[in-house]
Every structure is written in C-alpha cells, then in structure tokens.
Design a protein around this motif. Structure first.
Motif, PDB file in Angstrom:
ATOM      1  N   LEU A 149       0.823  -1.210   0.000  1.00 31.44           N
ATOM      2  CA  LEU A 149       0.000   0.000   0.000  1.00 31.44           C
ATOM      3  C   LEU A 149       0.860   1.265   0.000  1.00 31.44           C
ATOM      4  N   LEU A 150       1.862   1.307   0.878  1.00 28.15           N
ATOM      5  CA  LEU A 150       2.740   2.488   0.955  1.00 28.15           C
ATOM      6  C   LEU A 150       3.484   2.718  -0.360  1.00 28.15           C
ATOM      7  N   ALA A 151       3.967   1.623  -0.959  1.00 24.36           N
ATOM      8  CA  ALA A 151       4.704   1.747  -2.226  1.00 24.36           C
ATOM      9  C   ALA A 151       3.789   2.288  -3.327  1.00 24.36           C
ATOM     10  N   GLN A 152       2.519   1.844  -3.323  1.00 24.73           N
ATOM     11  CA  GLN A 152       1.576   2.314  -4.346  1.00 24.73           C
ATOM     12  C   GLN A 152       1.179   3.763  -4.120  1.00 24.73           C
ATOM     13  N   LEU A 153       0.913   4.127  -2.859  1.00 30.93           N
ATOM     14  CA  LEU A 153       0.458   5.487  -2.551  1.00 30.93           C
ATOM     15  C   LEU A 153       1.530   6.529  -2.831  1.00 30.93           C
ATOM     16  N   THR A 154       2.777   6.215  -2.471  1.00 29.07           N
ATOM     17  CA  THR A 154       3.855   7.209  -2.561  1.00 29.07           C
ATOM     18  C   THR A 154       4.727   7.047  -3.798  1.00 29.07           C
ATOM     19  N   TYR A 166       7.082  16.080  -0.442  1.00 29.31           N
ATOM     20  CA  TYR A 166       7.137  15.872   1.015  1.00 29.31           C
ATOM     21  C   TYR A 166       5.769  15.962   1.688  1.00 29.31           C
ATOM     22  N   PRO A 167       4.944  16.992   1.409  1.00 31.86           N
ATOM     23  CA  PRO A 167       3.641  17.042   2.093  1.00 31.86           C
ATOM     24  C   PRO A 167       2.790  15.811   1.808  1.00 31.86           C
ATOM     25  N   GLY A 168       2.754  15.374   0.523  1.00 29.64           N
ATOM     26  CA  GLY A 168       1.950  14.211   0.153  1.00 29.64           C
ATOM     27  C   GLY A 168       2.494  12.918   0.743  1.00 29.64           C
ATOM     28  N   THR A 169       3.831  12.759   0.700  1.00 32.30           N
ATOM     29  CA  THR A 169       4.457  11.550   1.232  1.00 32.30           C
ATOM     30  C   THR A 169       4.251  11.457   2.738  1.00 32.30           C
ATOM     31  N   MET A 170       4.466  12.564   3.432  1.00 32.09           N
ATOM     32  CA  MET A 170       4.294  12.571   4.886  1.00 32.09           C
ATOM     33  C   MET A 170       2.839  12.279   5.259  1.00 32.09           C
ATOM     34  N   GLY A 171       1.904  12.821   4.473  1.00 33.52           N
ATOM     35  CA  GLY A 171       0.490  12.565   4.734  1.00 33.52           C
ATOM     36  C   GLY A 171       0.135  11.099   4.563  1.00 33.52           C
ATOM     37  N   ALA A 172       0.665  10.473   3.493  1.00 32.94           N
ATOM     38  CA  ALA A 172       0.384   9.058   3.237  1.00 32.94           C
ATOM     39  C   ALA A 172       0.987   8.173   4.316  1.00 32.94           C
ATOM     40  N   VAL A 173       2.240   8.455   4.697  1.00 31.27           N
ATOM     41  CA  VAL A 173       2.920   7.650   5.717  1.00 31.27           C
ATOM     42  C   VAL A 173       2.170   7.746   7.047  1.00 31.27           C
ATOM     43  N   VAL A 193      14.278 -13.688  24.007  1.00 34.07           N
ATOM     44  CA  VAL A 193      15.643 -13.331  23.603  1.00 34.07           C
ATOM     45  C   VAL A 193      15.827 -13.558  22.108  1.00 34.07           C
ATOM     46  N   GLU A 194      15.373 -14.719  21.613  1.00 33.42           N
ATOM     47  CA  GLU A 194      15.533 -15.058  20.197  1.00 33.42           C
ATOM     48  C   GLU A 194      14.877 -14.019  19.303  1.00 33.42           C
ATOM     49  N   GLU A 195      13.693 -13.562  19.704  1.00 33.71           N
ATOM     50  CA  GLU A 195      12.920 -12.700  18.822  1.00 33.71           C
ATOM     51  C   GLU A 195      13.226 -11.216  19.005  1.00 33.71           C
ATOM     52  N   ASN A 196      14.262 -10.914  19.776  1.00 29.37           N
ATOM     53  CA  ASN A 196      14.651  -9.511  19.912  1.00 29.37           C
ATOM     54  C   ASN A 196      15.210  -8.941  18.616  1.00 29.37           C
ATOM     55  N   GLU A 197      15.662  -9.823  17.742  1.00 27.71           N
ATOM     56  CA  GLU A 197      16.207  -9.356  16.462  1.00 27.71           C
ATOM     57  C   GLU A 197      15.127  -8.613  15.688  1.00 27.71           C
ATOM     58  N   GLU A 198      15.443  -7.398  15.253  1.00 24.45           N
ATOM     59  CA  GLU A 198      14.464  -6.592  14.538  1.00 24.45           C
ATOM     60  C   GLU A 198      14.298  -7.112  13.106  1.00 24.45           C
ATOM     61  N   ARG A 199      13.064  -7.149  12.629  1.00 23.02           N
ATOM     62  CA  ARG A 199      12.783  -7.590  11.274  1.00 23.02           C
ATOM     63  C   ARG A 199      12.046  -6.491  10.535  1.00 23.02           C
ATOM     64  N   LEU A 200      12.248  -6.447   9.225  1.00 19.43           N
ATOM     65  CA  LEU A 200      11.488  -5.498   8.429  1.00 19.43           C
ATOM     66  C   LEU A 200      11.202  -6.081   7.054  1.00 19.43           C
ATOM     67  N   MET A 201      10.258  -5.465   6.364  1.00 18.61           N
ATOM     68  CA  MET A 201       9.892  -5.869   5.013  1.00 18.61           C
ATOM     69  C   MET A 201       9.995  -4.654   4.102  1.00 18.61           C
ATOM     70  N   ILE A 202      10.495  -4.885   2.884  1.00 17.39           N
ATOM     71  CA  ILE A 202      10.688  -3.798   1.914  1.00 17.39           C
ATOM     72  C   ILE A 202       9.883  -4.114   0.661  1.00 17.39           C
ATOM     73  N   GLY A 203       9.325  -3.099   0.035  1.00 12.35           N
ATOM     74  CA  GLY A 203       8.602  -3.294  -1.214  1.00 12.35           C
ATOM     75  C   GLY A 203       8.699  -2.064  -2.092  1.00 12.35           C
ATOM     76  N   GLY A 204       8.457  -2.244  -3.369  1.00 13.63           N
ATOM     77  CA  GLY A 204       8.446  -1.107  -4.294  1.00 13.63           C
ATOM     78  C   GLY A 204       9.813  -0.640  -4.747  1.00 13.63           C
TER      79      GLY A 204
END
Length: 338
Positions: free
Chosen positions: A112-117, A317-324, A223-234
C-alpha cells in the motif's frame, strides 16, 4: 533567518522542481506563482537563497534546484502534511482490513505504501521488546511434550516445543496455564522474567522440572525474537527516478539490502513522531541522494515499530508525509483491534 518572502520563493522553487523535474527560473516562478513582486526582486531573492546554500545551479542554465539544506528548511516550515481524501482513506482501510494475521498486515502495508507514494516502502515488524503479552497457551502433545504458544498485543504469534523431564498431567497443565497468564497477561515483555522467577515454587516437587522447562523456553523466545525484522517493497519504483541519482542507482539498491542500515535510518521505534532525513543527513553514504520519511505505529498510543518510505530528495514531502502518517494510523488501529 529567511524573510517570509524569500521563504515563499523557496517553497515555490521546491514545488515547481518536484512537479516538473526541471531547474526553475525566475521568469517561470513569477508566471506560475502569485509572489506579489517583480521578476527582478525574485532574481535577487534567488541569488540570496543561492548564497546561503538553499538552492543551487546544476549547470549553466538560468534555472535553480533546491539543495538538501533547502529541502530541510521547506520541510521544517511546512504548515501541515497533505491530508488524504475520503476515498483514499476508505481505500486504505478496506485494503488493510482484509489482513488475516500480522505477516499479512505487514505485507499489505508495504504494498500500500509503495503504491500510494510511488517510493520504496519499509515496514518494521512490531518489536517484542516493546510489546505486551496477550496470552500464553500450553498444549499437551505427548505425556512429556508440550507446545508453548505466545501471543502478543500486536498479533504476533510464537510457537515453541517443550520437552518435559517427566510426564505432565492435564490438571497440572491447566494449573500452570492459569498461573502463568495471571502473572504475565497484559504485562510488558521486559517485565516477564521478574514476574515468573518464583513460579516453580508454587508446584509440587515432581512438577517443578517441567515448570522450569516451560519458563526457560518462554524466556528464550523473548531473547531469540529480539532481532528486529522489516519488510521492503516497491524497489522497482526507484528506476523511475534514474536521473535523480547523480552517480548510479546501485549504491542505493545496495544500501536497501542492508536491513541494519535501514533500521538505524528509521530511528528508535519508541519515538512515534514523524522523522524526515534528507540527503546527507543519512549517515550511510549510499543513501546520500535519498530522503527517508518514517513514523512510529502501534496500539494504545505507543509506538511498537516504524514504517516509512525511501525515495529521491526531489520528493513530494507534504503528500508523502500525509500518506505515511495515514497508513501508520490505520495499522495502529488494526493492531489494537486484532
């Protein structure tokens, strides 16, 4: 400090350059914007803005483009972010409402974020260190084998097997489940070790080994799940901006593969405010030609992770910040209701 008129000229230059991708000249500015002054005055203001490093002349044409410093001032002086329209808000809600679990929420948010911005979207998974326990379930798989299921307030579900030193009956299992949840349900993960340390003493001697094994597995999970995870798209969106990257797009793509770098750029998840890092404010050299817009999301007004976008500094910037901001708000609502 810039005068209000010169700030107005800078705003106009940023808006025109973002919209047209062409360096902006004084004649175009006076024609497109009601600045209320002569072209000669605008030329003087542009010369002053250039002397102070807010705009630059990319080549010998008469046009100017904003610098990182110019974009920074533009963002800092924004009166507000561009609000999403009612149809856009409905579309966001309908798309995210269809998610079936946390992984689906994150995957849908990235798309959604990749499509909007039309930028690269980055969504951090909720961190266990900032989460609370919703429920701990214990299931008997065999006389001496259990499954521990940990459910967080953000909808995250972790499953672990527990091998018991001796058979553990259903009555004892129900007792452990009840005692465990009475202590940890609704409590922060960071508090769990302290809350359960004396729990084995509440059981008969023959059951204490199994209780200790369950608690050990529970604490290992944290402890195991303290590792930060992220997902990237677009990421493919960057190819539309080839000319915005003065050297090559490759350093940007390489930086996006370094999740540790992105996590640092997104900032501390506990900080729920909007963050905009522009150009050379990004410490990682490969991202010096990009801007990163991020904000915290979570339930109950507390951020458990961040989401945002990465794109060229020539960004709406205004549009991107609004979408985020809008997407973060809806994700937070979904987590609160899940």
């Amino acid at each position: 400090m810039l005068s209000e008129r010169r700030l107005q000229v800078l705003r106009a230059i940023v808006q025109d350059y973002v919209g047209t991708e062409e360096p902006v000249g004084s004649k175009a500015l006076t024609e497109r914007h009601n600045l209320g002054v002569s072209p000669a005055t605008v030329r003087n203001d542009m010369a002053a803005l250039e002397d102070e490093g807010f705009i630059a002349q990319p080549h010998t044409s008469a046009g100017r483009i904003p610098t990182d410093k110019g974009y920074r001032l533009f963002v800092d002086k924004l009166a507000g972010v561009k609000p999403m329209s009612a149809p856009e808000r409905r579309a966001i809600q309908n798309f995210l409402d269809g998610a079936v679990d946390l992984d689906d929420v994150v995957a849908r948010t990235v798309r959604l974020l990749a499509q909007l911005t039309r930028q690269v979207a980055v969504v951090q998974y909720p961190s266990l260190t900032r989460s609370t326990v919703r429920h701990v379930e214990l299931l008997s798989l065999a006389p001496a084998r259990l499954m521990l299921v940990l459910i967080t307030d953000t909808g995250r579900v972790e499953q672990r097997m527990v091998d018991c030193p001796a058979p553990f009956g259903e009555t004892s299992l129900a007792d452990l489940r009840a005692r465990l949840n009475s202590r940890v349900a609704g409590r922060r993960f960071s508090d769990v070790p302290r809350l359960v340390e004396d729990l084995p003493e509440a059981f008969e001697a023959e059951d204490r080994g199994t209780v200790s094994a369950v608690l050990s597995t529970l604490l290992e999970t944290l402890v195991e799940e303290n590792e930060e995870r992220l997902m990237i798209g677009g990421t493919a969106n960057l190819t539309r901006f080839g000319h915005d990257f003065p050297l090559m797009i490759r350093p940007v793509l390489e930086a996006l593969e370094e999740h540790v770098v992105l996590l640092k750029l997104m900032g501390e998840a506990g900080d729920s405010g909007m963050t905009v890092r522009i150009g050379h404010e990004n410490a990682y050299e490969g991202l010096n030609s990009t801007s990163v817009v991020s904000v915290g999301y979570g339930s109950g007004g507390e951020a458990v992770a961040k989401l945002g976008v990465v794109g060229p500094t020539r960004m709406d910037y205004p549009g991107t910040m609004g979408a985020v901001r809008a997407v973060a708000r809806y994700v937070g609502q979904i987590l609160a209701e899940s």
